[in-house]
Structures are given as C-alpha cells and as structure tokens.
Scaffold this active site. Sequence first.
Site, PDB file in Angstrom:
ATOM      1  N   SER A 134      54.164   8.712  10.198  1.00 30.45           N
ATOM      2  CA  SER A 134      54.625   8.905  11.576  1.00 30.45           C
ATOM      3  C   SER A 134      55.965   8.207  11.819  1.00 30.45           C
ATOM      4  O   SER A 134      56.940   8.546  11.163  1.00 30.45           O
ATOM      5  CB  SER A 134      53.529   8.409  12.513  1.00 30.45           C
ATOM      6  OG  SER A 134      53.620   9.097  13.720  1.00 30.45           O
TER       7      SER A 134
ATOM      8  N   HIS B 239      46.568  13.875  13.384  1.00 28.83           N
ATOM      9  CA  HIS B 239      47.630  12.948  12.992  1.00 28.83           C
ATOM     10  C   HIS B 239      47.032  11.653  12.425  1.00 28.83           C
ATOM     11  O   HIS B 239      46.392  10.896  13.152  1.00 28.83           O
ATOM     12  CB  HIS B 239      48.432  12.663  14.268  1.00 28.83           C
ATOM     13  CG  HIS B 239      49.667  11.868  14.070  1.00 28.83           C
ATOM     14  ND1 HIS B 239      50.764  12.350  13.385  1.00 28.83           N
ATOM     15  CD2 HIS B 239      50.008  10.612  14.479  1.00 28.83           C
ATOM     16  CE1 HIS B 239      51.718  11.436  13.398  1.00 28.83           C
ATOM     17  NE2 HIS B 239      51.284  10.371  14.046  1.00 28.83           N
TER      18      HIS B 239
HETATM   19  C1  GCU Z   1      54.415   9.191  19.010  1.00 30.27           C
HETATM   20  C2  GCU Z   1      55.811   9.720  18.835  1.00 30.27           C
HETATM   21  C3  GCU Z   1      56.054  10.243  17.429  1.00 30.27           C
HETATM   22  C4  GCU Z   1      55.633   9.222  16.411  1.00 30.27           C
HETATM   23  C5  GCU Z   1      54.230   8.750  16.677  1.00 30.27           C
HETATM   24  C6  GCU Z   1      53.769   7.603  15.770  1.00 30.27           C
HETATM   25  O1  GCU Z   1      53.508  10.229  18.983  1.00 30.27           O
HETATM   26  O2  GCU Z   1      56.048  10.702  19.796  1.00 30.27           O
HETATM   27  O3  GCU Z   1      57.406  10.565  17.244  1.00 30.27           O
HETATM   28  O4  GCU Z   1      55.751   9.735  15.113  1.00 30.27           O
HETATM   29  O5  GCU Z   1      54.128   8.267  18.004  1.00 30.27           O
HETATM   30  O6  GCU Z   1      54.568   6.906  15.186  1.00 30.27           O
HETATM   31  O7  GCU Z   1      52.558   7.416  15.691  1.00 30.27           O
END
Ligand code: GCU
Length: 417
Positions: free
Chosen positions: A256, A398
């Site tokens: 992420s 995710h």
């Molecule tokens: C949020 C953000 C993302 C990121 C994520 C994370 O969802 O919008 O861009 O990748 O956090 O790091 O868990």
Amino acid sequence: MKIKYLCGVSIILMLSLLYVDPAAQAQESWQASPATVERLSKSRSEFNYYEDKVPAFTLPDVLTTEKGKKVTSPAIWKNIRREEILELFRENVYGRVPATPYTKTFSLINVDKNAMGGAATLKQVDITISSEGKSLVIHLTLFVPNKAEKPVPAFLLINLGSKNIDPLRQLKVESWPAEEIIDRGYAAAAFSNADVDPDNFDDFKDGIHGLLDRGVRQPDAWGTIAAWAWGASRCMDYFETDKDINRKKVAVVGHSRGGKTVLWAGAEDKRFSMVIANESGCGGAALALRRFGETVARINTAFPHWFCSNYKKYRSNEDAMPVDMHMLIALNAPRAVYVTSADEDLWADPRGSYLSLYHAVPVFRLLKTTTNLPETMPPLNKPVISGRLAYHVRDGVHNLLLKDWNWFMDFAEYTWK
Ligand code: GCU
C-alpha cells in the site's frame, strides 16, 4: 487420409470453440466483479469504479526525450532519458532528498544464534543517523537462515506501524511471514516506516525531516514517501557491511503506502535488485491518467505529507503531469519488478497497476531483458511472470498475505536461480 485427418481436427476445433468449459472460463483474464463495482461505487460515489467511464488519455512517451529525440539505445536511456524521468519524479511527485550532511553508524544491539528454534540467527541493528546534535534510530530486524549457504538473498520489508515485526516472534503476522521466508532459504529483514518519519502531517517537523531539512521548505522538497524510501536505502547500506547478505540479491517489499515507497526506493537506489509493490495504488503503480478509484486530488488532500507540494498542482489536472506511473516502473528497469493487486481493492485500480507494468515493457526490452508481458491481465490468483516483470491479482481485499509472499518467493526463485 491426410484430408480425413484434417477434417477430424477441424471438427474437434469447432466443437471446442462452441463448448465453453466452465473451468477454462474461470481462467479468463481478470475483471472486477460487477457486484464489487456497484458496492464500492455506492460507498464512495464521488470516485469512478466503472471501466467504461475511464476517460480517454495519452500516456507520456517513456522513450522520447524532452527534446523530442527517440531513445534507441541503452546508452541514451541510461545517460539522458532515465535521468530526465528521475528528475521529473523528484520535481513533481515525491520530492528531492536534501543535501544536508549527516553521519551514520550501525550497532548490533542483539544477536541470537538460536532464533526461531535454531532455524535462524537474529540480528537487531540500530542504524543511527545524526546531524548537528540531533539523531534518529532506524531499528532493523534481520533474520538470517542458519542452514543456507552464505551470503543469502534478502527480503527487506518496509513495515507500516511498529508492532508487526516482533523480533522475539511472539507476535506473528501474515504481512511479515519471517519463518516462511527463512524456511525458503532467504534472509528476512524489516524496519518500521515510523522510525524514519512518522506517518502524520505535522508540517515536516518530526522524523528525518526534523533532522535534515534546512531553511524554507521548497515545492520540490521530499515528502514522507521519499523519506521512507531513503530509510530503506540506509538498511541497504547496512547489508553492504554484513557478510551474510548477498547485496546483489536484495528485494525491497512494501504494501500500500509501503508499495508506493518501494517503487520510488528502487528508482532512487539501483542497489535494490528487486522491487515488490503490493497493492500500491494511486501514487504507486496505478496509472494516474485513468482516474479510477483513488485520484491525485484525493491522495493529496487525505495525505498532504506523502508527496512534495508540486504534486498538488495536478489535483484534478492529471493531463498536465509530465509523467505517469509506467515511467516509475521503467526507472527500475532492468531490475525485477513485481506489482500486485487484490480483487476487491478497486480503490487501488488493479487494471491501472497492471497497465503501468505493461507500458514499461519497451524499456525492459531496450535494456535487453526479454519480456512478453501481454496487454491482457492474468486470471485471478494466477501470477504472470514474464522475464523480470511479474504481477498477480489475489482474491479478497486490500492486504499483504502469506499467499502474496509465497508468490514473491516463487518469483525470486525464478529470477535469482
Ligand atoms: C489509503 C490511501 C491509499 C493507501 C492506503 C494504505 O487507502 O488512500 O493510497 O495506499 O491508505 O497505505 O493503506
């Protein structure tokens, strides 16, 4: 005889075209499930999750220099175009590392030769960065497999948070399956991003910014992602001093916001021989011009500290960007790059992430690495590996799971064999 045989073959072919095997159907190129699209669109109605609403766009040409010259040789790429693109990303996206002098020391604060029930040696290394009387410590946790022949290849995880990389292995999490990594003969290393720079917007007062930033903050000054990437490079500095680690085979892994970080770490530091960006999304592998899921406007509003302030110029103005993320992947060529997505993680735009890899292919080819990565995405849970490029869409949401790690290690085995 021959004619009869040909007829037979064509009848079989025709029949097989008419009959769609359900198992084969499941093997089709990944697409977001309509139910997921609908659910996510309802929950975040101001963002686009529909493929047919992706606007038309033209990607900046990765192989044409700013002066309009075609990049036709590895030398032109290396000496001109790569430098231009690197500068464009520093200037417009992640920001520039300050030139402030600092000192760095490594202290081995704990060694346990009998870690993980004897399978590994644990080394806890404090990397201390000092400048003008202030200092900061990056706590690097490293497990080296006892059985494997030295030096060993290593996986360095940029860990988000602090509790997840317990050196005593009382707390075990799938996002850092250190035992499994050791089991496959690799070193497992990790540090926490917050050691380098806490993940909050405090106008760049804390972390490494508080230590190295001087004077008035410039629009191209480094943001927090660039700081984390810099931290990964300091761990690499340590690996270069450790005889147990094969410095030519170090993979940097991030999930992420950590995934965005590793792509930039590999761009800035060619010592990483493999970059693994898990579900990195906007500001990572996902093409910004698709404006699918998270957008440049939203990421700059929700996380104003991640990028340099110039990036804010492109809020709802992606067409003005001189770069898109296929160029970030290309900065890592010809080293190995693994990008991933998750089926239900449309926020991070799986298709846009895959297309970034695909549009970086001409650079990998120019640099004489063979890759035939197709334009169509692989099926769900079927990693595609083509030369130095790899990609998968895992089922579910995710996250960084053991399933993802196992595929990373398969890719490493294939690449580093
Ligand atoms: C949020 C953000 C993302 C990121 C994520 C994370 O969802 O919008 O861009 O990748 O956090 O790091 O868990």
